[in-house]
Design an enzyme around this catalytic site. Structure first.
Site, short mmCIF file in Angstrom:
data_model
loop_
_atom_site.label_atom_id
_atom_site.label_comp_id
_atom_site.label_asym_id
_atom_site.label_seq_id
_atom_site.Cartn_x
_atom_site.Cartn_y
_atom_site.Cartn_z
N ASP A 9 37.17 4.12 -9.35
CA ASP A 9 38.59 4.06 -9.74
C ASP A 9 38.71 4.99 -10.94
OD1 ASP A 9 40.79 1.36 -10.82
OD2 ASP A 9 40.92 3.53 -11.05
N ILE A 10 39.52 6.01 -10.85
CA ILE A 10 39.58 7.05 -11.89
C ILE A 10 39.95 6.47 -13.26
CG2 ILE A 10 42.02 7.79 -11.65
CD1 ILE A 10 40.86 10.72 -11.70
N GLY A 31 50.39 5.04 -6.13
CA GLY A 31 49.05 5.64 -5.99
C GLY A 31 48.33 5.78 -7.32
N ASP A 33 48.96 7.76 -9.72
CA ASP A 33 49.96 7.89 -10.82
C ASP A 33 50.25 6.50 -11.38
OD1 ASP A 33 53.22 9.60 -10.91
OD2 ASP A 33 51.82 8.98 -12.47
N SER A 116 47.15 15.30 -3.86
CA SER A 116 48.00 15.47 -2.65
C SER A 116 47.45 14.80 -1.40
CB SER A 116 48.22 16.96 -2.33
OG SER A 116 49.12 17.52 -3.27
N TYR A 120 51.35 12.48 -0.55
CA TYR A 120 51.84 13.84 -0.24
C TYR A 120 51.26 14.39 1.06
CZ TYR A 120 54.47 14.44 -4.60
OH TYR A 120 55.39 14.33 -5.60
#
Ligand code: APR
Length: 328
Positions: A9-10, A31, A33, A116, A120
């Protein structure tokens, strides 16, 4: 290892900067963000409000607040419309602009999500290729540790067409030692233990014999440096192509008896684009042999036999098959 692919998980990554796959408003979303804003706290949104948005393909940098990193770099990826509206160029620009901002901020480590590749709609394998290619190009000229953070298994469906050829190669060659404990391991391709070094037939003059004997005593480090010279490469070209950092290379260069790990030794064989026999020879100098009871070895052998020495492509495949990556 300059370019790592990791499953995480970033928001948990303890690096200098993490990159957010944002939208042009920079005012948060779903997401990654959403995850980054939730973990950073409301101060991040406050700072973003003052940035005046961000164009697709560009990037802006903010503080990280409650996240375990120093900066968040917000970039806006292209929405996928089939690939004919310059999506690839814009996506590559996201990685390049973000890396330039990280460099300017003095970052030594950066973590990216697959920009993306979620809402996206950019096809995951293509998004990964653009990421790896752009980051790889940046790392040829800069010293930085970059993590490509894959959040969900689906991003690496082994069923993807490009992994199917590797999967069948593994099926044809993999010898599961547990299943063969009562039978001598039959390994296809080359012997599991390195064949004794054959002297060159035309070993007439004593000088040749002495040279041949020297080759046996040649250490890993000596063979590596000899091969770099023979290939007309610089040290930096070689270790960067091997996904090895400068620190480790200096250690190997300064200690003729240095014993690298197997992924490191193989990474140099790939960087030098050695044919299989010579790759085995270099590996042997480090005290290892390629074996068909290791999927890692078989996947690397597959790429060498294919003449594909793109270490980033090999690492994507190794990651997809849950193997360690080439490099240090
Ligand atoms: N850590 C790492 N990666 C993550 C995380 C996480 N916590 N959460 C999601 N991802 C992955 C997704 O699995 C996907 O592979 O990030 C990648 C990008 O997916 P999105 O977050 O949907 O980003 P993107 O496809 O670029 O779409 C951007 O979505 O969240 C909104 O505001 C954002 O409008 C923007 C759009």
């Amino acid at each position: 290892m300059p370019l790592n692919i990791v499953r995480n998980d970033i928001t948990k990554m303890k690096v200098d900067a993490i990159v957010n796959a944002a939208n042009p408003s920079l005012l948060g979303g779903g997401g990654v963000d959403g995850a980054i804003h939730r973990a950073a706290g409301p101060e991040l949104l406050e700072e973003c409000r003052g940035l005046g948005g961000c164009e697709t393909g560009s990037a802006k940098i903010t503080g990280a607040y409650r996240l375990p990193c120093k900066y968040v770099i917000h970039t806006v990826g292209p929405v996928w419309h089939g690939g004919l509206l310059g999506e690839r160029k814009l996506l590559s620009s996201c990685y390049r602009e973000s890396l330039n901002l990280a460099r300017d901020a003095g970052c030594e480590s950066v973590a990216f999500p697959l920009i993306s590749a979620g809402a996206y709609g950019y096809p995951r394998d293509r998004a990964l290729d653009v990421a790896v290619e752009t980051i790889g190009a940046f790392l040829r000229d800069h010293e930085m540790t970059v993590y490509l953070v894959v959040f969900d298994r689906a991003s690496f469906r082994i069923g993807e067409r490009r992994f199917q050829a590797i999967e069948s190669y593994i099926d044809d060659h993999y010898v599961d030692l547990r299943l063969d404990k009562n039978r001598r391991v039959q390994s296809v391709g080359f012997p599991p233990t390195p064949a004794p070094m054959a002297y060159p037939q035309e070993c007439a003059a004593p000088g040749d014999l002495r040279e041949a004997l020297d080759m046996i005593d040649e250490s890993f480090s000596e063979m590596l440096l000899r091969k770099i010279d023979e290939k007309g490469m610089t040290d930096a070209q070689c270790y960067k192509k091997a996904n090895i950092d400068r620190k480790l290379f200096s250690k190997i260069r300064s200690d003729r008896l240095y014993k690298p790990s197997k992924p490191t030794a193989l990474a140099f064989a790939i960087a030098l684009e050695l044919p299989l026999e010579e790759a085995r020879e270099l590996l042997e100098k480090a005290g290892f042999a390629l074996s068909h009871s290791s999927k890692f070895d078989i996947i690397v052998e597959y790429f060498i036999r294919q003449g594909n020495y793109n270490i980033y492509e090999i690492n994507e495949a190794l990651f997809a098959f849950d193997q360690s990556l080439l490099g240090n």
